[in-house]
Design a protein around this motif. Structure first.
Motif, mmCIF file in Angstrom:
data_model
loop_
_atom_site.group_PDB
_atom_site.id
_atom_site.type_symbol
_atom_site.label_atom_id
_atom_site.label_comp_id
_atom_site.label_asym_id
_atom_site.label_seq_id
_atom_site.Cartn_x
_atom_site.Cartn_y
_atom_site.Cartn_z
ATOM 1 N N LEU A 41 -5.204 -22.072 76.724
ATOM 2 C CA LEU A 41 -4.252 -23.053 77.267
ATOM 3 C C LEU A 41 -3.225 -23.467 76.217
ATOM 4 N N LEU A 42 -3.653 -23.546 74.966
ATOM 5 C CA LEU A 42 -2.708 -23.884 73.903
ATOM 6 C C LEU A 42 -1.650 -22.787 73.752
ATOM 7 N N LYS A 43 -2.076 -21.535 73.869
ATOM 8 C CA LYS A 43 -1.109 -20.427 73.796
ATOM 9 C C LYS A 43 -0.062 -20.549 74.909
ATOM 10 N N LEU A 44 -0.510 -20.931 76.112
ATOM 11 C CA LEU A 44 0.435 -21.119 77.218
ATOM 12 C C LEU A 44 1.389 -22.276 76.938
ATOM 13 N N GLN A 45 0.875 -23.345 76.361
ATOM 14 C CA GLN A 45 1.711 -24.502 76.055
ATOM 15 C C GLN A 45 2.757 -24.150 74.998
ATOM 16 N N VAL A 46 2.360 -23.359 74.012
ATOM 17 C CA VAL A 46 3.260 -23.004 72.910
ATOM 18 C C VAL A 46 4.225 -21.893 73.324
ATOM 19 N N ALA A 47 3.891 -21.137 74.340
ATOM 20 C CA ALA A 47 4.708 -19.987 74.751
ATOM 21 C C ALA A 47 6.137 -20.381 75.115
ATOM 22 N N LYS A 48 6.337 -21.616 75.575
ATOM 23 C CA LYS A 48 7.693 -22.040 75.958
ATOM 24 C C LYS A 48 8.646 -22.065 74.769
ATOM 25 N N ASN A 50 8.469 -19.713 72.401
ATOM 26 C CA ASN A 50 8.591 -18.311 72.005
ATOM 27 C C ASN A 50 8.421 -18.134 70.483
ATOM 28 N N PRO A 51 7.266 -18.571 69.966
ATOM 29 C CA PRO A 51 7.075 -18.490 68.515
ATOM 30 C C PRO A 51 6.776 -17.065 68.068
ATOM 31 N N PRO A 52 7.072 -16.741 66.809
ATOM 32 C CA PRO A 52 6.666 -15.443 66.281
ATOM 33 C C PRO A 52 5.133 -15.367 66.251
ATOM 34 N N PRO A 53 4.576 -14.183 66.372
ATOM 35 C CA PRO A 53 3.111 -14.048 66.388
ATOM 36 C C PRO A 53 2.434 -14.661 65.160
ATOM 37 N N GLU A 54 3.099 -14.587 64.004
ATOM 38 C CA GLU A 54 2.501 -15.146 62.790
ATOM 39 C C GLU A 54 2.389 -16.670 62.895
ATOM 40 N N ALA A 55 3.399 -17.304 63.484
ATOM 41 C CA ALA A 55 3.378 -18.755 63.635
ATOM 42 C C ALA A 55 2.294 -19.191 64.618
ATOM 43 N N LEU A 56 2.153 -18.443 65.699
ATOM 44 C CA LEU A 56 1.108 -18.742 66.669
ATOM 45 C C LEU A 56 -0.269 -18.575 66.042
ATOM 46 N N ALA A 57 -0.445 -17.514 65.285
ATOM 47 C CA ALA A 57 -1.732 -17.280 64.612
ATOM 48 C C ALA A 57 -2.039 -18.402 63.623
ATOM 49 N N ALA A 58 -1.025 -18.853 62.906
ATOM 50 C CA ALA A 58 -1.223 -19.943 61.952
ATOM 51 C C ALA A 58 -1.594 -21.237 62.682
ATOM 52 N N LYS A 59 -0.932 -21.507 63.802
ATOM 53 C CA LYS A 59 -1.245 -22.715 64.566
ATOM 54 C C LYS A 59 -2.673 -22.667 65.089
ATOM 55 N N LEU A 60 -3.091 -21.518 65.574
ATOM 56 C CA LEU A 60 -4.456 -21.379 66.067
ATOM 57 C C LEU A 60 -5.472 -21.517 64.938
ATOM 58 N N GLN A 61 -5.121 -21.031 63.759
ATOM 59 C CA GLN A 61 -6.022 -21.168 62.619
ATOM 60 C C GLN A 61 -6.205 -22.646 62.252
ATOM 61 N N VAL A 62 -5.109 -23.404 62.255
ATOM 62 C CA VAL A 62 -5.204 -24.843 61.980
ATOM 63 C C VAL A 62 -5.970 -25.531 63.103
ATOM 64 N N LYS A 63 -5.743 -25.098 64.347
ATOM 65 C CA LYS A 63 -6.450 -25.696 65.478
ATOM 66 C C LYS A 63 -7.952 -25.507 65.338
ATOM 67 N N HIS A 64 -8.378 -24.365 64.859
ATOM 68 C CA HIS A 64 -9.808 -24.134 64.676
ATOM 69 C C HIS A 64 -10.380 -25.115 63.658
ATOM 70 N N CYS A 65 -9.574 -25.509 62.696
ATOM 71 C CA CYS A 65 -10.017 -26.537 61.736
ATOM 72 C C CYS A 65 -10.094 -27.901 62.420
ATOM 73 N N THR A 66 -9.074 -28.242 63.210
ATOM 74 C CA THR A 66 -9.095 -29.549 63.863
ATOM 75 C C THR A 66 -10.167 -29.620 64.946
ATOM 76 N N ASP A 67 -10.569 -28.485 65.467
ATOM 77 C CA ASP A 67 -11.662 -28.482 66.449
ATOM 78 C C ASP A 67 -12.972 -28.937 65.817
ATOM 79 N N GLN A 68 -13.039 -28.904 64.493
ATOM 80 C CA GLN A 68 -14.235 -29.360 63.786
ATOM 81 C C GLN A 68 -14.292 -30.893 63.694
ATOM 82 N N ILE A 69 -13.174 -31.567 63.980
ATOM 83 C CA ILE A 69 -13.168 -33.030 63.994
ATOM 84 C C ILE A 69 -13.999 -33.472 65.195
ATOM 85 N N PRO A 70 -14.915 -34.405 64.990
ATOM 86 C CA PRO A 70 -15.727 -34.865 66.131
ATOM 87 C C PRO A 70 -14.848 -35.386 67.270
#
Length: 90
Positions: A41-48, A50-70
């Motif tokens: 769902l985040l990929k769909l939200q960010v798709a509007k 039109n980020p470069p694939p590297e930017a999307l990958a970086a955002k998802l990597q940071v998101k995986h860190c924030t997913d560790q927040i309770p």
């Protein structure tokens, strides 16, 4: 914890500066999605944007860190974000 503090500071800077007050609802939506949506769902939200694939990958990597927040802490961040949006008067 450091990431959530940075996130709140950026939100305050962007939302509460009068020239950018109209960005509050859109920014709030993006941050809330970042905190609570799953990857697909985040990929769909960010798709509007039109980020470069590297930017999307970086955002998802940071998101995986924030997913560790309770979840309770993420809800507190969302509550603070709501207060900021209300303060902006939008």
């Amino acid at each position: 914890m450091r990431l959530s503090v940075c996130l709140l500071l950026v939100t305050l800077a962007l939302c509460c500066y009068r020239a950018n007050a109209l960005a509050c609802p859109a920014l709030a939506s993006e941050i809330t999605g970042f905190l609570f949506l799953n990857d697909d769902l985040l990929k769909l939200q960010v798709a509007k944007f039109n980020p470069p694939p590297e930017a999307l990958a970086a955002k998802l990597q940071v998101k995986h860190c924030t997913d560790q927040i309770p979840l309770s802490d993420r809800l507190l961040i969302e509550k603070a974000l709501l207060k900021i949006v209300l303060k902006c008067g939008v």
